[in-house]
Enzyme design. Structure first.
Site, mmCIF file in Angstrom:
data_model
loop_
_atom_site.group_PDB
_atom_site.id
_atom_site.type_symbol
_atom_site.label_atom_id
_atom_site.label_comp_id
_atom_site.label_asym_id
_atom_site.label_seq_id
_atom_site.Cartn_x
_atom_site.Cartn_y
_atom_site.Cartn_z
ATOM 1 N N ASP A 13 -5.637 23.592 30.630
ATOM 2 C CA ASP A 13 -6.652 22.484 29.646
ATOM 3 C C ASP A 13 -7.317 23.568 29.067
ATOM 4 O OD1 ASP A 13 -7.163 20.719 27.733
ATOM 5 O OD2 ASP A 13 -8.831 20.547 29.498
ATOM 6 N N CYS A 76 -3.328 19.076 28.278
ATOM 7 C CA CYS A 76 -4.125 19.443 27.359
ATOM 8 C C CYS A 76 -3.015 19.239 26.259
ATOM 9 C CB CYS A 76 -4.109 20.516 27.028
ATOM 10 S SG CYS A 76 -4.921 21.194 25.558
ATOM 11 N N GLU A 156 -18.511 16.329 25.443
ATOM 12 C CA GLU A 156 -19.290 17.888 25.992
ATOM 13 C C GLU A 156 -20.568 17.607 26.286
ATOM 14 O OE1 GLU A 156 -18.242 21.167 26.230
ATOM 15 O OE2 GLU A 156 -15.922 20.376 26.326
ATOM 16 N N CYS A 190 -6.238 12.903 24.159
ATOM 17 C CA CYS A 190 -7.322 13.813 24.123
ATOM 18 C C CYS A 190 -7.331 13.700 25.396
ATOM 19 C CB CYS A 190 -7.971 14.332 22.572
ATOM 20 S SG CYS A 190 -9.349 15.207 23.087
ATOM 21 N N HIS A 192 -10.388 13.917 26.715
ATOM 22 C CA HIS A 192 -11.880 13.853 26.576
ATOM 23 C C HIS A 192 -12.429 12.615 27.001
ATOM 24 C CE1 HIS A 192 -12.360 18.501 26.337
ATOM 25 N NE2 HIS A 192 -13.710 18.045 25.991
HETATM 26 N N1 DGL Z 1 -7.749 19.394 25.469
HETATM 27 C C1 DGL Z 1 -7.602 19.165 23.589
HETATM 28 C C2 DGL Z 1 -6.740 17.722 23.825
HETATM 29 O O1 DGL Z 1 -6.829 17.498 25.248
HETATM 30 C C3 DGL Z 1 -8.858 18.015 23.622
HETATM 31 C C4 DGL Z 1 -10.321 19.657 23.541
HETATM 32 C C5 DGL Z 1 -9.575 20.800 22.397
HETATM 33 O O2 DGL Z 1 -9.924 20.513 21.098
HETATM 34 O O3 DGL Z 1 -9.683 21.884 23.006
HETATM 35 O O4 DGL Z 1 -6.098 17.802 22.881
#
Ligand code: DGL
Length: 273
Positions: A13, A76, A156, A190, A192
């Protein structure tokens, strides 16, 4: 490098968000060794160009290949949306699983001919990856995608519920609802965003299904390993190696919330890509 049933699954990720997927993988396959790489030095990917995202993803993957992985999970959404095909070509014949297809599957299973609202990063939304994946499974579905970069920052920071989180989610979602597009499924597109479930739940209608890719991705990986006979031998106790490209202390602090267990900064190996 030759791989065996004992080889680890690589999980990648842009940062700590993919630990939500890692958690589901561990729950579904406790015997598998896992090696997780968070490219924390270059987070966020979501605001970068497709060229940079692809280059970063290929470099991270190369580092996991050197650890002898037998399968790669691109945990990710942004990297899955932008670079999945390039990663598959680069790793062939090693299997590669992204999170967008499993997320789309979860959405379509929750509601057929649904009205889906996808919350994701700018890069994921720009490519319309979720719309394409959902429509392939269900041409009658209606899909809206919103880029919600502020939500990455909130997760975050650990501000995942309460007034501020709710107000920011509302700022993104309300204009879509006011335009007559009340969703019946909300997709956390996403890594997060599963942390922001309480704030998101507070903003949408009570009957709205909120789905993410974590458990459907774990199911896809489990099926794939079973079908090619490369699952861990029975009795093996899965080991977890955590790698990051920067900030072990921050990774441990924030990552613990995503993984749902404490992480010590000494558990994280800092690697250079
Ligand atoms: N890991 C990214 C996603 O799932 C979110 C964080 C980023 O923008 O790097 O899209």
């Amino acid at each position: 490098m030759t791989t065996s049933r004992q080889s680890p699954i690589g999980v990648f990720d842009s940062g700590v968000g993919g630990l939500t997927v890692l958690k589901a993988l561990r729950q579904a396959m406790p015997a598998e060794h896992l090696v997780y790489l968070g490219d924390t030095a270059r987070l966020p990917y979501g605001t970068k160009s497709p060229q940079s995202i692809s280059r970063y993803a290929l470099q991270a993957t190369e580092s996991l290949l050197n650890r002898g992985i037998k399968l790669l999970v691109v945990a990710c959404n942004t990297a899955s949306a932008v670079a999945l095909e390039a990663l598959k070509a680069h790793l062939s014949p090693l299997p590669v699983v992204g999170v967008v297809e499993p997320g789309a599957k979860a959405a379509v299973s929750a509601r057929s001919a649904g009205r889906h609202l996808v919350l994701a990063t700018e890069a994921t939304v720009r490519l319309g990856a979720y719309t394409a994946a959902i429509k392939r499974r269900d041409p009658d579905a209606a899909v809206h995608e919103i880029a919600c970069e502020m939500l990455v920052a909130l997760a975050e920071e650990g501000w995942t519920d309460g007034e501020i989180a709710t107000a920011i989610v509302r700022r993104y979602v309300d204009p879509i609802i006011a335009g007559g597009n009340q969703p019946d499924t909300l997709i956390l597109g996403c890594t997060h965003f599963p942390l922001l479930r309480p704030a998101i739940r507070a903003v949408v209608e009570p009957g709205t299904a909120i789905v993410d890719s974590a458990s459907t991705t774990a199911d896809a990986v489990k099926e794939l390993l079973a079908s090619n006979g490369s699952g861990a031998p029975a009795g093996q106790v899965g080991r977890l190696d955590l790698l990051a490209t920067d900030g072990a202390t921050r990774f441990a602090r924030i990552g613990g919330q995503f993984l749902g267990q404490q992480i010590a900064s000494s558990d994280i190996e800092i690697v250079d890509l």
